[in-house]
Design an enzyme around this catalytic site. Structure first.
Site, PDB file in Angstrom:
ATOM      1  N   ILE A  50      52.153 -38.949  -5.897  1.00 21.26           N
ATOM      2  CA  ILE A  50      52.822 -38.643  -7.164  1.00 21.26           C
ATOM      3  C   ILE A  50      52.930 -37.135  -7.319  1.00 21.26           C
ATOM      4  CG2 ILE A  50      52.612 -38.774  -9.671  1.00 21.26           C
ATOM      5  CD1 ILE A  50      51.273 -41.479  -9.310  1.00 21.26           C
ATOM      6  N   ALA A  70      46.603 -41.605 -12.498  1.00 24.44           N
ATOM      7  CA  ALA A  70      46.668 -41.015 -11.155  1.00 24.44           C
ATOM      8  C   ALA A  70      46.744 -39.491 -11.227  1.00 24.44           C
ATOM      9  CB  ALA A  70      47.876 -41.574 -10.393  1.00 24.44           C
ATOM     10  N   ALA A  73      40.473 -36.508 -11.053  1.00 23.39           N
ATOM     11  CA  ALA A  73      39.444 -36.926 -12.005  1.00 23.39           C
ATOM     12  C   ALA A  73      38.398 -35.851 -12.235  1.00 23.39           C
ATOM     13  CB  ALA A  73      38.764 -38.200 -11.504  1.00 23.39           C
ATOM     14  N   SER A 109      41.148 -35.387 -20.371  1.00 24.50           N
ATOM     15  CA  SER A 109      39.711 -35.109 -20.243  1.00 24.50           C
ATOM     16  C   SER A 109      39.265 -34.263 -21.424  1.00 24.50           C
ATOM     17  CB  SER A 109      39.423 -34.356 -18.943  1.00 24.50           C
ATOM     18  OG  SER A 109      38.101 -33.835 -18.924  1.00 24.50           O
ATOM     19  N   TYR A 135      40.838 -26.643 -14.089  1.00 21.04           N
ATOM     20  CA  TYR A 135      40.924 -28.086 -14.313  1.00 21.04           C
ATOM     21  C   TYR A 135      41.240 -28.385 -15.779  1.00 21.04           C
ATOM     22  CZ  TYR A 135      39.417 -32.961 -14.675  1.00 21.04           C
ATOM     23  OH  TYR A 135      39.370 -34.300 -14.929  1.00 21.04           O
ATOM     24  N   LYS A 139      44.700 -30.053 -17.434  1.00 19.30           N
ATOM     25  CA  LYS A 139      44.724 -31.240 -18.279  1.00 19.30           C
ATOM     26  C   LYS A 139      45.467 -30.963 -19.586  1.00 19.30           C
ATOM     27  CE  LYS A 139      42.603 -33.921 -15.495  1.00 19.30           C
ATOM     28  NZ  LYS A 139      43.413 -34.935 -14.773  1.00 19.30           N
ATOM     29  N   GLY A 184      12.542 -38.002  -6.135  1.00 19.48           N
ATOM     30  CA  GLY A 184      11.111 -37.748  -6.241  1.00 19.48           C
ATOM     31  C   GLY A 184      10.762 -36.276  -6.254  1.00 19.48           C
TER      32      GLY A 184
END
Length: 311
Positions: A50, A70, A73, A109, A135, A139, A184
């Site tokens: 896309i 799409a 993320a 987001s 990012y 968005k 741990g």
């Protein structure tokens, strides 16, 4: 009931959303980058990669609602893909309107609004966005591009800004945190007193499915979160318990984390572990009568157990 195209149907959220939409009686078209098996009761359509030049004419035939998942993320090194996302989103919005679709649901987001909040002063839907990295800016630019394309075209736009999404099969930073929680190793987070909003994939899927057809969602920016927020120590302890481990946390002075947050590269990741990012979703719940479907303890434990099986 509607005929719905879901882009990114094979992704982390899409694989949960498509069967959920079908279970609600919708006619679901699973938009895929390449041929692959799709959930039962969905119709696959291969979209290819896309981008701004994508031809949507065949994919949008007879589609009433488009749910656009799409996109990237999470942040990564592919600056070119991020830079193309706003124009690619605008191309889809224009094509959806031209094809006769009634609604576009855009998954954005919370990072479109910023990276952090002051404790107990969460982001609200009407706060001015102040993204701080490429990012988040991509968005927000995608939201703006979709809004401009939808305006005057008869296309209803719904924008959803979730915080960090988790659930069985989650990858990226959340998987890294689970690996640390179950290692741990002594971790220096005991004294951190922050608040982070999260949302389980099942809860986000429920909201997206509702927003696809709910009359009140048209034209709205929707924020959402799980039922309560967690500090970083609480989150690590919950994940460790889900992995059958005990978290080993010890305190260090906050000034050390302040210094680390100022460093390039590691700074944003350290901010996400040590500072607050809260979401006020009261407007979403009031507007649409929505509330989270899956409780936080169960969702975190389920996520950790699924992760343990992959180790």
């Amino acid at each position: 009931m509607a005929r719905i195209l879901v882009t990114g149907a094979a992704g982390f959220i899409g694989t949960g959303l498509c069967p959920a939409l079908a279970a609600r009686g919708h006619d679901v078209v699973a938009g895929l980058r390449r041929p692959r098996q799709t959930p039962a009761d969905t119709e696959p359509r291969v979209l290819g990669a896309i981008g701004p030049g994508t031809d949507w004419s065949a994919a949008l035939r007879d589609i009433e609602v488009v749910i656009h998942l799409a996109q990237r993320a999470h942040a990564g090194p592919d600056a070119k893909t991020l830079a193309e996302e706003p124009e690619a989103t605008a191309t889809l919005a224009h094509a959806a309107a031209a094809a006769g679709a009634k609604r576009l649901v855009l998954l954005s987001s919370i990072k479109a609004m910023g990276e952090t909040t002051e404790p107990h002063r969460p982001f609200r839907f009407d706060h001015e966005p102040r993204p701080v990295d490429a990012y988040g800016r991509a968005k927000l630019a995608s939201e703006t591009a979709a809004s401009e394309a939808a305006r005057g075209a008869g296309l209803e736009l719904v924008i959803i800004r979730p915080p960090l999404v988790y659930g069985p099969g989650v990858k990226a930073n959340f998987a890294t945190l689970m690996r640390l929680a179950g290692s741990g190793l002594p971790l220096p987070f005991a004294a951190i007193d922050n608040c982070r909003s999260l949302i389980a994939r099942d809860n986000l899927v429920d909201l997206i499915a509702l927003a696809a057809t709910h009359p009140a969602a048209a034209g709205q920016i929707l924020l959402a979160r799980d039922g309560f927020d967690l500090s970083t120590p609480q989150l690590i302890e919950a994940l460790a318990a889900g992995l059958g481990k005990r978290a080993r946390l010890f305190p260090v002075p906050n000034m050390l984390f302040s210094a680390l947050r100022a460093l390039p590269g590691i700074g944003l990741k350290m901010s996400s572990l040590t500072l607050s990012l809260q979401v006020d979703d009261s407007s979403t719940r009031t507007l649409m009568g929505w509330k989270f479907a899956v409780g936080v303890p169960f969702a975190l434990a389920e996520t950790a157990r699924a992760f343990a099986k992959r180790l």
